[in-house]
Design a protein around this motif. Structure first.
Motif, PDB file in Angstrom:
ATOM      1  N   GLU A 251      24.950 -13.176   6.678  1.00  0.00           N
ATOM      2  CA  GLU A 251      26.087 -12.231   6.635  1.00  0.00           C
ATOM      3  C   GLU A 251      25.540 -10.868   6.282  1.00  0.00           C
TER       4      GLU A 251
ATOM      5  N   LEU B 278      30.444 -10.044   0.935  1.00  0.00           N
ATOM      6  CA  LEU B 278      30.896 -11.298   1.547  1.00  0.00           C
ATOM      7  C   LEU B 278      29.817 -12.377   1.470  1.00  0.00           C
TER       8      LEU B 278
ATOM      9  N   THR C  68      30.401 -15.891  -0.358  1.00  0.00           N
ATOM     10  CA  THR C  68      30.202 -17.150   0.360  1.00  0.00           C
ATOM     11  C   THR C  68      29.199 -18.032  -0.375  1.00  0.00           C
TER      12      THR C  68
ATOM     13  N   ASP D 184      27.842 -15.298  10.233  1.00  0.00           N
ATOM     14  CA  ASP D 184      28.858 -14.446  10.832  1.00  0.00           C
ATOM     15  C   ASP D 184      28.497 -14.239  12.304  1.00  0.00           C
TER      16      ASP D 184
ATOM     17  N   LYS E 208      36.938 -16.800   9.410  1.00  0.00           N
ATOM     18  CA  LYS E 208      36.403 -16.261   8.158  1.00  0.00           C
ATOM     19  C   LYS E 208      37.499 -16.265   7.103  1.00  0.00           C
TER      20      LYS E 208
ATOM     21  N   SER F 251      38.215 -15.303   2.871  1.00  0.00           N
ATOM     22  CA  SER F 251      37.679 -14.578   1.716  1.00  0.00           C
ATOM     23  C   SER F 251      38.117 -15.300   0.455  1.00  0.00           C
TER      24      SER F 251
END
Length: 136
Positions: free
Chosen positions: A15, A20, A24, A61, A109, A111
């Motif tokens: 990523e 992020l 993760t 990603d 995705k 969060s």
């Protein structure tokens, strides 16, 4: 003597957004999983080439800075290591992402603030069988 030892293997998180990536990694670590973090597909590929035996799964990603994006990385991984699980993630719908290489999973995705426990466990569930290996 004669024992099989449990050895944890890691999730390779790819990523380019540092926040992020860290979030993760923290979510995987909350599930007692080891993580390796990379900010680009090129760095991830180098990590796999140097010490890929410790990687059980790639979580990347779709959009990454650099020459390669997540789909390019997945394609390269599936050519070199066809049994290594790859999950791609994006803020876009699966249809908008386009074609993925055969054997590559896709998850929207999420969060930390938006991730429900069931969402986190669904993508964590992809990894659980591959994170423990036995070695002599």
């Amino acid at each position: 003597m004669g024992h099989t030892q449990q050895k944890r293997r890691a999730v390779l998180i790819v990523e380019d957004d540092a926040e992020l990536r860290s979030l993760t990694a923290a979510q995987f670590e909350d599930e007692q999983m080891d993580t390796i973090e990379c900010e680009s597909a090129e760095a991830a590929l180098a990590t796999l080439l140097i010490g890929g035996r410790g990687v059980a799964m790639i979580f990347a990603d779709v959009r990454l800075r650099g020459v390669m994006n997540g789909i390019d990385l997945a394609r390269e991984v599936k050519m070199r290591w066809p049994l290594l699980p790859v999950i791609l993630t994006s803020g876009h719908s699966r249809e908008r992402v386009g074609g993925l290489p055969a054997g590559v999973g896709y998850m929207a995705k999420i969060s930390g603030a938006d991730a429900t426990t069931s969402q986190r466990h669904s993508w964590i569930g992809w990894t659980r069988p591959n994170l423990i290996s036995t070695s002599d």
